[in-house]
Design an enzyme around this catalytic site. Sequence first.
Site, short mmCIF file in Angstrom:
data_model
loop_
_atom_site.label_atom_id
_atom_site.label_comp_id
_atom_site.label_asym_id
_atom_site.label_seq_id
_atom_site.Cartn_x
_atom_site.Cartn_y
_atom_site.Cartn_z
N ASP A 78 7.75 21.84 -17.96
CA ASP A 78 7.19 22.53 -16.51
C ASP A 78 8.59 22.56 -15.88
O ASP A 78 9.66 22.80 -15.60
CB ASP A 78 7.11 20.88 -16.48
CG ASP A 78 6.45 20.94 -14.82
OD1 ASP A 78 5.99 21.73 -14.79
OD2 ASP A 78 6.87 20.23 -13.85
N ASP A 91 7.83 27.56 -5.27
CA ASP A 91 7.97 27.60 -3.87
C ASP A 91 7.54 28.81 -3.25
O ASP A 91 6.73 29.85 -4.22
CB ASP A 91 9.71 28.53 -4.07
CG ASP A 91 10.62 26.95 -4.46
OD1 ASP A 91 9.56 25.69 -3.92
OD2 ASP A 91 12.22 27.43 -4.50
#
Length: 237
Positions: free
Chosen positions: A35, A113
């Site tokens: 991940d 982000d």
Amino acid sequence: MRQHVNPLSRFFQLPLELPAPEQLFDDPGRPIHLDIGCARGICLQELAALRPDRNHLGVEIRRPLVRSAQRDRDQLERLNLHYLFCNANVSLEGWMAALPQDRLQLVSIQFPDPWFKRRHRKRRVLQPSLLLAIAATLQPGRELFVQSDVLAVIDPMVALVELSGCFDRPAEDARPWRADNPLPVPTERERYVQELGLPAYRVLYRRNRQPLPDPEELEIAWQRVDNPANDAVPPDG
């Protein structure tokens, strides 16, 4: 509130030698779920409990989050779970290349982000070189899952993956976005988005049998798509 860091700053450009699976997990022979951008890592904690047949590795560029996640992991004694601090675009390629064949079976990039401005495009987590490293490591049929709640974030990821030619969507998945998360546990951001009744944009890919494209050719093609010549894009900063 997301605390952004600039992955292009000198500190984050220093390559790190990441530990091998033998140093991370009690049984390094299990298939790995990687991940990328795991944040606080709560989703992976739950996945590690639900899927003890896998090893789960979360990588994150914000060191305080990694420390907190790893402290929780140690308290829970999740021996099929680990978190590492690194810049994925600098340190992951060599780590993945050293893995035994078909050890890495799932890569997820969830709610990265939101560097959605064109001048910040080099700060995005999924760059051509990282995508090719993932494609080189995943065997045919193994999966790459991406999702975001920001179209300006997910659209470039989807465009890059599909430009590479290395991945296909499952025929049964809805277009343009998959209806549900193929993972049984949502991320913290995903829960927040769901509570507000906002959409999440998801795409699941499977590695096909196509060879890797030439890295320079992919980069050039990607620049044409992501940075059209008629766009005035100031330098990153």
